[in-house]
Design an enzyme around this catalytic site. Structure first.
Site, PDB file in Angstrom:
ATOM      1  N   LYS A   1     -31.893   3.678   2.261  1.00 48.44           N
ATOM      2  CA  LYS A   1     -31.865   2.394   2.970  1.00 48.44           C
ATOM      3  C   LYS A   1     -32.258   1.299   2.002  1.00 48.44           C
ATOM      4  O   LYS A   1     -32.944   1.564   1.020  1.00 48.44           O
ATOM      5  CB  LYS A   1     -32.885   2.418   4.118  1.00 48.44           C
ATOM      6  CG  LYS A   1     -32.563   1.459   5.235  1.00 48.44           C
ATOM      7  CD  LYS A   1     -31.606   2.089   6.211  1.00 48.44           C
ATOM      8  CE  LYS A   1     -31.144   1.123   7.272  1.00 48.44           C
ATOM      9  NZ  LYS A   1     -30.448   1.825   8.359  1.00 48.44           N
TER      10      LYS A   1
ATOM     11  N   GLY B   1     -24.099  -1.804   6.339  1.00 50.85           N
ATOM     12  CA  GLY B   1     -24.845  -2.848   7.025  1.00 50.85           C
ATOM     13  C   GLY B   1     -26.006  -2.327   7.855  1.00 50.85           C
ATOM     14  O   GLY B   1     -26.157  -1.125   8.073  1.00 50.85           O
ATOM     15  N   ASP B   2     -26.829  -3.243   8.284  1.00 51.76           N
ATOM     16  CA  ASP B   2     -27.892  -3.014   9.270  1.00 51.76           C
ATOM     17  C   ASP B   2     -28.177  -4.427   9.809  1.00 51.76           C
ATOM     18  O   ASP B   2     -27.295  -5.296   9.714  1.00 51.76           O
ATOM     19  CB  ASP B   2     -29.125  -2.361   8.602  1.00 51.76           C
ATOM     20  CG  ASP B   2     -30.110  -1.781   9.613  1.00 51.76           C
ATOM     21  OD1 ASP B   2     -29.903  -0.645  10.073  1.00 51.76           O
ATOM     22  OD2 ASP B   2     -31.095  -2.471   9.980  1.00 51.76           O
TER      23      ASP B   2
HETATM   24  N1  GLU Z   1     -27.618   0.958   9.419  1.00 52.92           N
HETATM   25  C1  GLU Z   1     -26.960   1.975  10.167  1.00 52.92           C
HETATM   26  C2  GLU Z   1     -27.944   3.030  10.599  1.00 52.92           C
HETATM   27  O1  GLU Z   1     -29.073   2.711  10.890  1.00 52.92           O
HETATM   28  C3  GLU Z   1     -25.705   2.526   9.495  1.00 52.92           C
HETATM   29  C4  GLU Z   1     -25.832   2.971   8.079  1.00 52.92           C
HETATM   30  C5  GLU Z   1     -24.505   3.308   7.411  1.00 52.92           C
HETATM   31  O2  GLU Z   1     -23.452   3.140   8.000  1.00 52.92           O
HETATM   32  O3  GLU Z   1     -24.586   3.743   6.260  1.00 52.92           O
HETATM   33  O4  GLU Z   1     -27.648   4.191  10.715  1.00 52.92           O
END
Ligand code: GLU
Length: 448
Positions: free
Chosen positions: A129, A168-169
């Site tokens: 992350k 994204g997040d």
């Molecule tokens: N941020 C999203 C999650 O919490 C997606 C992460 C991604 O697609 O790599 O899983």
């Protein structure tokens, strides 16, 4: 020889001592560790090889300076992060969060959760992350672009389709992924589609990626209801948040015959007895990038409550889809008293530990985020598959793959909980199943 329980407690104390002040990370670790006592009893080799200690320590943590200039020529310095938590099952995979609350403890909690979530999908992705304390609110497109370019100018050295694949997040959507990819391409001279996911379908993104976290969360809740001979049909629902996850959660609930009566943003919530008008929400949030209050200004029967408590709105299904720790013990008690049957976490760790306890004790079907919201990252893995084979799939085919992955995640959690004598407890099921997959892969790879 200490008992598994004492051992787990001492591991947790070590994590707290080694990562001072990172409360959200401690909370995420504790929640997983609390489920692992029966695992250590059944698999003593995991204790012997210190699998929990190893999983709690990220493989690599990168912290960097992100300088950028705003439209008036003022210089700003933000902090960037990428925590590469675990790559036993595949390249590090997980989103980027741009929000003023971001610090190392937030990124580590998200990265830690991501490891187990990604394992639960059954797809070949490790966990990581990243993000920044940059606040995109009120910033022009040009400012966001300059920030993304500066962020990528450091991050590009650490990522790659076989190494680490961000997405994204909160605060990072299609626009940001576009600017990030543009800068990556410029710095490396390579059109390496698989280095980022959540791209626009016009240039390498997967159809359904935008919808996938919300859609997947509703599929998961629907599976929980079906396991109780019930369904989404006719259910009154409350969905907190109004970002990407919330919007497509609302869309799928409506498609399955439920009715969402409230959603929110950090300033307040709107209540619409007739069911939320999703086209209007999309216009306000996705096109105009305005606050949710604007909904009540347009829909006259809707009511806006500033700083209000959205969980006081009576509902049968609650889907917290805003941010961590948004639903506490008292909120949980109110929901239970109002007849809530199922809770599905669209956000990461939105329910506090005391809140989770209330739901479990009351027999509410509770889907933890690492299982319920796994559809987003799962569809990212499908995007990686399409990029690797230079292919692009139809919306229908991709959505069917997503639905089948979510049914699989549900089945895995359900069966694991039963196998470990806690039937119906998806928290335990998700933690144990995710942990075993990662630990087995790590054991096979030797002491690395
Ligand atoms: N941020 C999203 C999650 O919490 C997606 C992460 C991604 O697609 O790599 O899983």
């Amino acid at each position: 020889m200490s008992s598994p329980n004492e051992r787990l407690d001492s591991i947790y104390q070590q994590v707290v001592a080694r990562n001072p002040g990172e409360e959200e990370f401690h909370q995420a670790v504790r929640e997983v560790i609390e489920s692992l006592d029966p695992v250590l009893r059944r698999y003593p080799e995991f204790a012997e090889h210190k699998m929990i200690e190893r999983i709690c320590e990220p493989e690599r943590q990168i912290i960097f300076r992100v300088p950028w200039e705003d439209d008036r020529g003022e210089i700003h310095i933000n902090r960037g992060f990428r925590v590469q938590f675990n790559s036993a099952l595949g390249p590090f995979k997980g989103g980027l969060r741009f929000h003023p609350s971001v610090y190392l403890g937030i990124i580590k909690f998200l990265g830690f959760e991501q490891v187990f979530k990604n394992a639960l999908t059954g797809l070949p992705i490790g966990g990581g992350k990243g993000g920044s304390d940059f606040d995109p609110k009120g910033r022009s497109d040009n400012e966001v672009m300059r920030f993304c370019q500066s962020f990528m100018t450091e991050m590009y050295r650490h990522i790659g389709e076989y190494m680490d694949v961000p997405a994204g997040d909160i605060g990072v959507g299609g626009r940001e992924v576009g600017y990030l990819f543009g800068q990556y391409k410029r710095l490396t001279g390579r059109y390496e589609s698989g280095v980022l996911t959540g791209k626009d379908p016009a240039w390498g993104g997967a159809l359904v990626r935008r919808e996938s976290t919300g859609y997947g969360a509703v599929y998961f809740v629907d599976e929980m209801l079906k396991a109780r001979n019930d369904s989404m049909e006719g259910k009154i629902c409350v969905v907190s948040g109004s970002g990407n996850v919330a919007i497509y959660t609302i869309e799928k609930i409506h498609q399955l015959g439920g009715k969402v009566v409230a959603c929110s943003d950090s300033a307040g919530f709107v209540y619409d007895e007739e069911g939320l008008d999703l086209d209007l929400i999309k216009q306000i949030k996705e096109v105009e990038r305005r606050r949710i209050k604007a909904y009540a200004d347009t829909r006259k029967q809707a009511k806006y409550t500033p700083k209000g408590d959205i969980w006081a709105v009576p509902c049968q299904v609650a889907m917290p889809s805003a941010t961590q720790n948004e639903l506490d013990e008292e909120h949980a008690r109110t929901l239970v008293a109002n007849g809530c049957l199922a809770v599905g976490e669209g956000a990461n760790m939105p329910t506090t530990p005391a809140g989770i306890r209330v739901f479990l004790e009351a027999g509410v079907a509770f889907g933890p985020g690492k299982a319920t919201n796994a559809g987003g990252v799962a569809t990212s893995a499908l995007e990686m598959q399409q990029n690797a084979s230079r292919d692009s799939w139809s919306f229908e085919y991709t959505e069917e793959r997503l639905a089948s992955i979510m049914r699989g995640v549900h089945r895995t959690c359900w069966e694991t909980a039963k196998d470990f004598d806690q039937p119906g407890n998806y928290v335990v099921g998700a933690n144990i199943a995710g942990f075993i997959r990662v630990a087995e892969a790590m054991l096979a790879l030797g002491l690395v």
